[in-house]
Design an enzyme around this catalytic site. Structure first.
Site, PDB file in Angstrom:
ATOM      1  N   CYS A   2       0.833  -1.218   0.000  1.00 27.45           N
ATOM      2  CA  CYS A   2       0.000   0.000   0.000  1.00 27.45           C
ATOM      3  C   CYS A   2       0.863   1.261   0.000  1.00 27.45           C
ATOM      4  CB  CYS A   2      -0.885   0.037   1.244  1.00 27.45           C
ATOM      5  SG  CYS A   2      -1.685  -1.526   1.634  1.00 27.45           S
TER       6      CYS A   2
HETATM    7  N1  GLN Z   1      -1.074  -6.288   4.785  1.00 24.87           N
HETATM    8  C1  GLN Z   1      -1.923  -5.132   4.753  1.00 24.87           C
HETATM    9  C2  GLN Z   1      -3.263  -5.430   4.125  1.00 24.87           C
HETATM   10  O1  GLN Z   1      -3.469  -6.443   3.524  1.00 24.87           O
HETATM   11  C3  GLN Z   1      -1.241  -3.964   4.061  1.00 24.87           C
HETATM   12  C4  GLN Z   1      -1.012  -4.280   2.619  1.00 24.87           C
HETATM   13  C5  GLN Z   1       0.005  -3.446   1.939  1.00 24.87           C
HETATM   14  O2  GLN Z   1       0.763  -2.650   2.487  1.00 24.87           O
HETATM   15  N2  GLN Z   1       0.084  -3.706   0.692  1.00 24.87           N
HETATM   16  O3  GLN Z   1      -4.127  -4.610   4.230  1.00 24.87           O
END
Ligand code: GLN
Length: 255
Positions: A2
């Site tokens: 993210c």
């Molecule tokens: N693991 C977290 C989620 O699935 C954050 C994902 C990310 O940073 N891509 O929401």
């Protein structure tokens, strides 16, 4: 992985904070520049939180659809302004639910929290950490995701620790249990921003009137400081402190 962003400064519309700059958070959702192998686009929803003023708690808007499909960004969010905004676009880690509730920022009272990364070995690796939490706090987790557990752990620490210490303590205990985790945490109460860079991109720009902490710089106007790995940031207008997080991840010294 993210992308996230926090802004503090003169009142701006929430939409403007999300769309400002040639490399705005909205653009980072479909054309991120520095994902470091953690996914390609951030299309599994988004969230944004802000503070309505007069000491009111953080409020937010979340949508499990890609940010570029939500008419609110060019609509109602242009009509909401705040001196503080936290935004996050999500690329869900494999196996995790894609729901509005799983989108950061998570809010509680004055706090807004976001996580960019993943807990390695989820959920087994951190089951022992979760056991220290009261059952009711686990039952109240906004979603069954690694990020929501991190928020629950951080929120509990905030009762006894400063925001910066709370983030560093959670990073240390999660790295202890799951050393290959990627833990860029971002926290704000609308007056300060606290964040960590643990195996992911993070930049900050502070001047007397503004503070922005973001996964990737939103423009090339200069003034950006890239936060080194295993460091935390404390920022508000006129204040920037970057602190090393004690402890090294295994593998950094070749082990
Ligand atoms: N693991 C977290 C989620 O699935 C954050 C994902 C990310 O940073 N891509 O929401």
């Amino acid at each position: 992985m993210c992308r996230h962003l926090a802004y503090l400064g003169p009142p701006r519309s929430v939409a403007e904070v999300l769309t400002d700059g040639p490399h705005s958070l909205v653009r980072q959702s479909w054309a991120p520049a520095d994902m470091r192998g953690g996914g390609v686009v951030n299309a599994d929803g988004y969230g944004v939180a802000w503070w309505p003023g007069n000491g009111a708690d953080a409020v937010g808007h979340r949508n499990p659809a890609p940010i570029w499909t939500d008419p609110a960004v060019l609509g109602v969010l242009t009509q909401v302004s705040s001196t503080g905004v936290v935004g996050a676009v999500r690329s869900a880690t494999e196996g995790m639910p894609i729901t509005a509730e799983a989108c950061a920022p998570f809010t509680h009272g004055p706090w807004a929290f976001s996580h960019n990364g993943r807990i390695d070995g989820w959920p087994d690796s951190v089951a022992a950490l979760a056991e220290w939490l009261p059952a009711v706090e686990l039952l109240r987790m906004p979603a069954l995701t690694d990020s929501a557990l991190l928020w629950t752990l951080v929120h509990r620490r905030l009762a006894a620790s400063s925001p910066g210490d709370a983030l560093r303590e959670v990073v240390a205990s999660v790295l202890d249990a799951a050393p290959l985790s990627r833990l860029n945490l971002l926290l704000s109460d609308g007056a300060g921003i606290w964040a960590t860079a643990v195996d992911h991109a993070l930049s900050v720009r502070v001047d007397d009137k503004h503070a922005i902490v973001t996964s990737e710089p939103v423009d090339d106007r200069g003034g950006w400081v890239e936060v080194p790995d295993m460091h935390s940031v404390e920022a508000w207008p006129g204040h920037l402190q970057i602190t090393e997080i004690p402890g090294a991840r295994p593998g950094e010294d070749g082990t």
